[in-house]
Design a protein around this motif. Structure first.
Motif, PDB file in Angstrom:
ATOM      1  N   GLU A 126       0.774   7.600   4.575  1.00 38.98           N
ATOM      2  CA  GLU A 126      -0.674   7.014   4.907  1.00 38.98           C
ATOM      3  C   GLU A 126      -1.649   8.101   4.413  1.00 38.98           C
ATOM      4  O   GLU A 126      -2.453   7.888   3.862  1.00 38.98           O
ATOM      5  CB  GLU A 126      -0.970   6.368   5.937  1.00 38.98           C
ATOM      6  N   LEU A 185       4.418  -0.218   6.185  1.00 40.73           N
ATOM      7  CA  LEU A 185       4.241   1.006   5.573  1.00 40.73           C
ATOM      8  C   LEU A 185       4.486   2.115   7.011  1.00 40.73           C
ATOM      9  O   LEU A 185       3.394   2.229   7.666  1.00 40.73           O
ATOM     10  CB  LEU A 185       2.806   1.412   5.055  1.00 40.73           C
ATOM     11  N   ARG A 186       5.616   2.795   6.730  1.00 42.53           N
ATOM     12  CA  ARG A 186       5.754   3.717   7.887  1.00 42.53           C
ATOM     13  C   ARG A 186       5.605   5.143   7.522  1.00 42.53           C
ATOM     14  O   ARG A 186       5.249   6.058   8.301  1.00 42.53           O
ATOM     15  CB  ARG A 186       7.298   3.470   8.362  1.00 42.53           C
ATOM     16  N   ALA A 223      -1.254  -1.546  -0.721  1.00 48.01           N
ATOM     17  CA  ALA A 223      -0.880  -0.761   0.382  1.00 48.01           C
ATOM     18  C   ALA A 223      -1.618  -0.898   1.802  1.00 48.01           C
ATOM     19  O   ALA A 223      -1.021  -0.924   3.007  1.00 48.01           O
ATOM     20  CB  ALA A 223      -1.368   0.920   0.145  1.00 48.01           C
ATOM     21  N   ARG A 224      -2.739  -1.589   1.613  1.00 46.80           N
ATOM     22  CA  ARG A 224      -3.558  -1.995   2.790  1.00 46.80           C
ATOM     23  C   ARG A 224      -2.804  -3.235   3.397  1.00 46.80           C
ATOM     24  O   ARG A 224      -2.951  -3.322   4.616  1.00 46.80           O
ATOM     25  CB  ARG A 224      -5.133  -2.532   2.267  1.00 46.80           C
ATOM     26  N   SER A 258       0.358  -3.764   3.054  1.00 50.10           N
ATOM     27  CA  SER A 258       1.403  -3.254   3.983  1.00 50.10           C
ATOM     28  C   SER A 258       1.006  -2.773   5.208  1.00 50.10           C
ATOM     29  O   SER A 258       2.116  -2.774   6.157  1.00 50.10           O
ATOM     30  CB  SER A 258       2.293  -2.349   2.749  1.00 50.10           C
ATOM     31  N   ARG A 259      -0.093  -2.031   5.259  1.00 50.95           N
ATOM     32  CA  ARG A 259      -0.356  -1.411   6.623  1.00 50.95           C
ATOM     33  C   ARG A 259      -0.446  -2.584   7.367  1.00 50.95           C
ATOM     34  O   ARG A 259       0.016  -2.559   8.634  1.00 50.95           O
ATOM     35  CB  ARG A 259      -1.562  -0.617   6.311  1.00 50.95           C
ATOM     36  N   GLU A 260      -1.104  -3.672   6.974  1.00 49.92           N
ATOM     37  CA  GLU A 260      -1.652  -4.767   7.948  1.00 49.92           C
ATOM     38  C   GLU A 260      -0.208  -5.607   8.380  1.00 49.92           C
ATOM     39  O   GLU A 260      -0.348  -5.834   9.728  1.00 49.92           O
ATOM     40  CB  GLU A 260      -2.472  -5.876   7.201  1.00 49.92           C
TER      41      GLU A 260
END
Length: 188
Positions: A163, A159-160, A150-151, A153-155
Motif C-alpha cells: 500500500e 492487498l496485504r 488496487a482500491r 483489492s484494499r476494500e
C-alpha cells in the motif's frame, strides 16, 4: 461523417494505444516510439559494424551473419514490454508471452531494484507481472486502471503488501501531472 482511425494506428486488438478501446482497454501510448527506437539502435549497430568490418577488409559471410545476429539480440534486449490494462486486469506482453494479473485481487505490490526499478504485482490467483513504473508515470490512464483495481483489492482485504508503494507511486504520478498542467497553462 464519422472519422475513422487508420488501421496502421490501431493495435492488434483494434483499440488505439493510450486511449480506451471498445472494451475499455488502454495501452502504453509511448510503446510504438520506444520499440521503433530500439529497432533503429539495433539496425544502426548492425549497419555500423558491417560497414567498419567491410572497410577494414575483413568482412566475410560468417562475420556478416554474426553482426546481424548481434543486432537482433540487441533489439530483443532494448525492446520494451507492452503494458495494457482494462477493467480489473493489467497485462504485460514481452517478446514471447503475455502475463496478466487481476488488479481487483492484488495480494502484493513491490518495487525491486535500485538502478533498474521494476514494479512487481501479484494477484490472489498466482498471476505476476513486472514492469518499469515509469510506464505508469508516462501513461496516467494505465495508472488510473491500476489504482482503481488496487482500491477494490484494499476494500476486499486481499492487498496485504504494498500500500505504501502504491501511495508513493501515486504521489509521483499526481505531482508530474500537476506540473504538466501548470506548464501547459503557462503558470509554472
Amino acid at each position: 461523417m464519422e472519422r475513422r482511425t487508420p488501421r496502421s494506428a490501431r493495435t492488434p486488438g483494434g483499440w488505439r494505444a493510450g486511449r480506451p478501446g471498445p472494451d475499455g482497454a488502454t495501452g502504453d501510448r509511448h510503446w510504438r516510439l520506444d520499440a521503433r527506437s530500439a529497432g533503429f539502435c539495433a539496425l544502426g549497430f548492425a549497419g555500423l559494424t558491417l560497414l567498419l568490418d567491410w572497410g577494414s577488409g575483413g568482412l566475410t559471410v560468417p562475420r556478416a551473419d554474426l553482426w546481424a545476429v548481434l543486432g537482433v539480440l540487441l533489439f530483443t534486449v532494448l525492446r520494451p514490454p507492452r503494458v495494457s490494462a482494462g477493467d480489473g486486469w493489467l497485462a504485460v506482453r514481452g517478446l514471447v508471452r503475455e502475463r496478466r494479473v487481476c488488479t481487483d485481487a492484488l495480494v502484493a505490490v513491490r518495487q525491486n531494484g535500485s538502478i533498474a526499478i521494476r514494479l512487481v504485482l501479484r494477484d490472489a490467483y498466482g498471476g505476476s507481472v513486472a514492469f518499469d513504473p515509469g510506464i505508469l508515470v508516462a501513461n496516467p490512464l494505465l495508472w488510473h486502471r491500476l489504482d482503481a483495481g488496487a482500491r477494490r483489492s484494499r476494500e476486499r482485504g486481499t492487498l496485504r503488501q504494498g500500500e505504501s508503494t502504491l501511495r508513493l507511486l501515486g504521489e509521483r504520478i499526481d505531482g508530474g501531472t500537476a506540473r504538466d498542467v501548470l506548464r501547459a497553462s503557462g503558470l509554472e
